[in-house]
Write a protein that holds these residues in place. Structure first.
Motif, PDB file in Angstrom:
ATOM      1  N   GLU A 172       7.412 -23.499  15.537  1.00 32.87           N
ATOM      2  CA  GLU A 172       6.267 -23.975  14.763  1.00 32.87           C
ATOM      3  C   GLU A 172       5.793 -22.906  13.787  1.00 32.87           C
ATOM      4  OE1 GLU A 172       4.391 -27.062  14.812  1.00 32.87           O
ATOM      5  OE2 GLU A 172       6.347 -27.608  15.622  1.00 32.87           O
ATOM      6  N   LEU A 173       5.731 -21.672  14.261  1.00 31.94           N
ATOM      7  CA  LEU A 173       5.276 -20.558  13.422  1.00 31.94           C
ATOM      8  C   LEU A 173       6.216 -20.355  12.245  1.00 31.94           C
ATOM      9  CD1 LEU A 173       2.951 -18.582  13.365  1.00 31.94           C
ATOM     10  CD2 LEU A 173       4.334 -16.980  14.679  1.00 31.94           C
ATOM     11  N   LYS A 174       7.505 -20.509  12.502  1.00 33.46           N
ATOM     12  CA  LYS A 174       8.506 -20.374  11.431  1.00 33.46           C
ATOM     13  C   LYS A 174       8.279 -21.430  10.352  1.00 33.46           C
ATOM     14  CE  LYS A 174      13.458 -20.385  10.553  1.00 33.46           C
ATOM     15  NZ  LYS A 174      14.787 -20.682  11.071  1.00 33.46           N
ATOM     16  N   LYS A 175       7.977 -22.662  10.773  1.00 32.73           N
ATOM     17  CA  LYS A 175       7.731 -23.746   9.812  1.00 32.73           C
ATOM     18  C   LYS A 175       6.493 -23.451   8.959  1.00 32.73           C
ATOM     19  CE  LYS A 175       9.897 -27.272  12.628  1.00 32.73           C
ATOM     20  NZ  LYS A 175       9.690 -28.381  13.514  1.00 32.73           N
ATOM     21  N   PHE A 176       5.443 -22.951   9.619  1.00 34.17           N
ATOM     22  CA  PHE A 176       4.223 -22.641   8.874  1.00 34.17           C
ATOM     23  C   PHE A 176       4.426 -21.456   7.934  1.00 34.17           C
ATOM     24  CE2 PHE A 176       2.239 -25.421  11.971  1.00 34.17           C
ATOM     25  CZ  PHE A 176       1.317 -26.086  11.180  1.00 34.17           C
ATOM     26  N   LYS A 177       5.294 -20.516   8.323  1.00 35.27           N
ATOM     27  CA  LYS A 177       5.606 -19.391   7.437  1.00 35.27           C
ATOM     28  C   LYS A 177       6.332 -19.890   6.193  1.00 35.27           C
ATOM     29  CE  LYS A 177       6.184 -14.991   6.349  1.00 35.27           C
ATOM     30  NZ  LYS A 177       5.967 -14.891   4.936  1.00 35.27           N
ATOM     31  N   GLU A 178       7.224 -20.877   6.369  1.00 28.60           N
ATOM     32  CA  GLU A 178       7.928 -21.461   5.226  1.00 28.60           C
ATOM     33  C   GLU A 178       6.940 -22.161   4.294  1.00 28.60           C
ATOM     34  OE1 GLU A 178      10.864 -23.974   7.004  1.00 28.60           O
ATOM     35  OE2 GLU A 178      12.107 -22.287   7.668  1.00 28.60           O
ATOM     36  N   LEU A 179       5.954 -22.871   4.872  1.00 26.50           N
ATOM     37  CA  LEU A 179       4.929 -23.531   4.058  1.00 26.50           C
ATOM     38  C   LEU A 179       4.112 -22.494   3.297  1.00 26.50           C
ATOM     39  CD1 LEU A 179       3.644 -26.253   6.573  1.00 26.50           C
ATOM     40  CD2 LEU A 179       5.081 -26.621   4.569  1.00 26.50           C
ATOM     41  N   LEU A 180       3.813 -21.378   3.937  1.00 26.98           N
ATOM     42  CA  LEU A 180       3.085 -20.296   3.272  1.00 26.98           C
ATOM     43  C   LEU A 180       3.903 -19.733   2.120  1.00 26.98           C
ATOM     44  CD1 LEU A 180       0.715 -18.229   3.181  1.00 26.98           C
ATOM     45  CD2 LEU A 180       2.036 -16.846   4.813  1.00 26.98           C
ATOM     46  N   ASP A 181       5.183 -19.479   2.367  1.00 27.87           N
ATOM     47  CA  ASP A 181       6.054 -18.917   1.328  1.00 27.87           C
ATOM     48  C   ASP A 181       6.222 -19.863   0.147  1.00 27.87           C
ATOM     49  OD1 ASP A 181       6.354 -16.689   2.904  1.00 27.87           O
ATOM     50  OD2 ASP A 181       8.310 -17.278   3.717  1.00 27.87           O
ATOM     51  N   MET A 182       6.145 -21.181   0.418  1.00 25.28           N
ATOM     52  CA  MET A 182       6.258 -22.164  -0.667  1.00 25.28           C
ATOM     53  C   MET A 182       4.939 -22.370  -1.394  1.00 25.28           C
ATOM     54  SD  MET A 182       8.808 -25.157   0.749  1.00 25.28           S
ATOM     55  CE  MET A 182       7.895 -25.503   2.236  1.00 25.28           C
ATOM     56  N   GLY A 183       3.859 -21.770  -0.865  1.00 24.63           N
ATOM     57  CA  GLY A 183       2.555 -21.911  -1.506  1.00 24.63           C
ATOM     58  C   GLY A 183       1.839 -23.194  -1.150  1.00 24.63           C
ATOM     59  N   ILE A 184       2.320 -23.906  -0.119  1.00 23.24           N
ATOM     60  CA  ILE A 184       1.712 -25.177   0.269  1.00 23.24           C
ATOM     61  C   ILE A 184       0.452 -24.934   1.098  1.00 23.24           C
ATOM     62  CG2 ILE A 184       2.076 -27.290   1.629  1.00 23.24           C
ATOM     63  CD1 ILE A 184       5.032 -27.135   0.720  1.00 23.24           C
ATOM     64  N   ILE A 185       0.460 -23.856   1.906  1.00 24.69           N
ATOM     65  CA  ILE A 185      -0.746 -23.494   2.648  1.00 24.69           C
ATOM     66  C   ILE A 185      -1.157 -22.078   2.248  1.00 24.69           C
ATOM     67  CG2 ILE A 185      -0.216 -25.001   4.611  1.00 24.69           C
ATOM     68  CD1 ILE A 185       0.622 -22.480   6.186  1.00 24.69           C
ATOM     69  N   THR A 186      -2.404 -21.731   2.523  1.00 21.66           N
ATOM     70  CA  THR A 186      -2.927 -20.404   2.179  1.00 21.66           C
ATOM     71  C   THR A 186      -2.671 -19.424   3.322  1.00 21.66           C
ATOM     72  OG1 THR A 186      -5.101 -20.828   3.143  1.00 21.66           O
ATOM     73  CG2 THR A 186      -4.778 -21.466   0.818  1.00 21.66           C
ATOM     74  N   GLN A 187      -2.844 -18.137   3.019  1.00 26.53           N
ATOM     75  CA  GLN A 187      -2.697 -17.106   4.050  1.00 26.53           C
ATOM     76  C   GLN A 187      -3.689 -17.338   5.183  1.00 26.53           C
ATOM     77  OE1 GLN A 187      -0.369 -14.383   4.040  1.00 26.53           O
ATOM     78  NE2 GLN A 187      -1.041 -14.311   6.175  1.00 26.53           N
ATOM     79  N   GLU A 188      -4.924 -17.763   4.832  1.00 28.79           N
ATOM     80  CA  GLU A 188      -5.945 -18.001   5.845  1.00 28.79           C
ATOM     81  C   GLU A 188      -5.538 -19.139   6.777  1.00 28.79           C
ATOM     82  OE1 GLU A 188      -6.637 -17.765   2.530  1.00 28.79           O
ATOM     83  OE2 GLU A 188      -7.491 -15.759   2.587  1.00 28.79           O
ATOM     84  N   GLU A 189      -4.983 -20.217   6.197  1.00 32.98           N
ATOM     85  CA  GLU A 189      -4.532 -21.341   7.021  1.00 32.98           C
ATOM     86  C   GLU A 189      -3.388 -20.910   7.940  1.00 32.98           C
ATOM     87  OE1 GLU A 189      -5.431 -25.230   4.239  1.00 32.98           O
ATOM     88  OE2 GLU A 189      -3.800 -23.903   3.652  1.00 32.98           O
ATOM     89  N   PHE A 190      -2.475 -20.085   7.398  1.00 35.16           N
ATOM     90  CA  PHE A 190      -1.357 -19.602   8.207  1.00 35.16           C
ATOM     91  C   PHE A 190      -1.864 -18.734   9.365  1.00 35.16           C
ATOM     92  CE2 PHE A 190       1.646 -16.167   9.180  1.00 35.16           C
ATOM     93  CZ  PHE A 190       2.714 -16.910   9.656  1.00 35.16           C
ATOM     94  N   ASP A 191      -2.795 -17.814   9.062  1.00 32.80           N
ATOM     95  CA  ASP A 191      -3.322 -16.927  10.091  1.00 32.80           C
ATOM     96  C   ASP A 191      -4.021 -17.706  11.199  1.00 32.80           C
ATOM     97  OD1 ASP A 191      -2.341 -14.761   8.718  1.00 32.80           O
ATOM     98  OD2 ASP A 191      -4.258 -14.268   7.753  1.00 32.80           O
ATOM     99  N   ALA A 192      -4.786 -18.747  10.803  1.00 29.32           N
ATOM    100  CA  ALA A 192      -5.489 -19.565  11.800  1.00 29.32           C
ATOM    101  C   ALA A 192      -4.493 -20.294  12.696  1.00 29.32           C
ATOM    102  CB  ALA A 192      -6.417 -20.558  11.094  1.00 29.32           C
ATOM    103  N   LYS A 193      -3.421 -20.836  12.099  1.00 33.18           N
ATOM    104  CA  LYS A 193      -2.420 -21.553  12.873  1.00 33.18           C
ATOM    105  C   LYS A 193      -1.662 -20.594  13.784  1.00 33.18           C
ATOM    106  CE  LYS A 193      -0.743 -25.547  13.800  1.00 33.18           C
ATOM    107  NZ  LYS A 193      -1.591 -26.608  14.338  1.00 33.18           N
ATOM    108  N   LYS A 194      -1.391 -19.400  13.290  1.00 33.53           N
ATOM    109  CA  LYS A 194      -0.695 -18.390  14.093  1.00 33.53           C
ATOM    110  C   LYS A 194      -1.498 -18.049  15.349  1.00 33.53           C
ATOM    111  CE  LYS A 194       1.114 -13.674  13.707  1.00 33.53           C
ATOM    112  NZ  LYS A 194       1.300 -12.521  12.809  1.00 33.53           N
TER     113      LYS A 194
END
Length: 200
Positions: A172-194
């Motif tokens: 799941e974390l890998k998928k969210f990292k890919e979304l972050l790298d694509m600019g679909i989610i923000t760093q804050e959203e990624f950190d919260a999900k992590k």
């Protein structure tokens, strides 16, 4: 569909708008939203379904406010993508994409006296938007059929009630990292999900 005219004609012919009554000039007055969304497509994407949207929710959070003007939503052969180009005082520019392969489930429901709601869920996303009650079922069918056609053209079978298999926190974390790298989610959203996935 690849051009603005093709998409506007599709929306007009299918009355794919958030309101039951949509003044004819409204299609061309919102042409710039279609133009904007087209700039967000990848080279390998084709639009298979399109509509105008007004109030859109990301989960329970309003991301496009109907009072700020219409946005557009496309189903492509890869993603569901929606957004609106607007100035700061109209809520700013919004863009969001959902991968069709993420176990897409589409449903509709009543929402108040005059409105319906179309809901798009995946294992990672929850998006819904308001439409007139009279055309909610037609809009639902358009989106659901478009997604099923895309999946069938790939030889993938997935019903509207897909069973989603659980994946590990690392996956799941890998998928969210890919979304972050694509600019679909923000760093804050990624950190919260992590934090949520790792139980921190």
């Amino acid at each position: 569909m690849k051009t603005v005219n093709e998409i506007i004609n599709y929306i007009r012919e299918n009355k794919a708008t958030p309101m039951d009554v949509f003044v004819e000039k409204g299609y061309d007055n919102n042409r710039h939203q279609v133009e904007f969304l087209l700039t967000q497509l990848r080279n390998d994407e084709d639009v298979v379904c399109a509509m105008f949207v007004s109030t859109v929710y990301d989960g329970s959070k309003v991301v496009i406010n109907g009072s700020g003007g219409l946005g557009a939503l496309f189903v492509t052969n890869k993603r569901i993508i929606y957004g609106r180009k607007a100035g700061f005082f109209m809520g700013g520019t919004i863009i969001k994409a959902i991968n069709i392969d993420d176990g897409t489930d589409v449903s509709s429901s009543d929402f108040g006296i005059m409105s319906g709601r179309v809901i798009i869920n995946t294992k990672n996303e929850n998006c819904s938007f308001e439409v007139g009650k009279k055309n909610a079922s037609a809009i639902f069918a358009m989106i659901n059929n478009a997604i099923q056609d895309v999946l069938e053209s790939r030889g993938t079978t997935q019903g509207a009630t897909t069973v989603i298999q659980a994946s590990s926190p690392a996956e799941e974390l890998k998928k969210f990292k890919e979304l972050l790298d694509m600019g679909i989610i923000t760093q804050e959203e990624f950190d919260a999900k992590k934090k949520q996935l790792l139980g921190l």
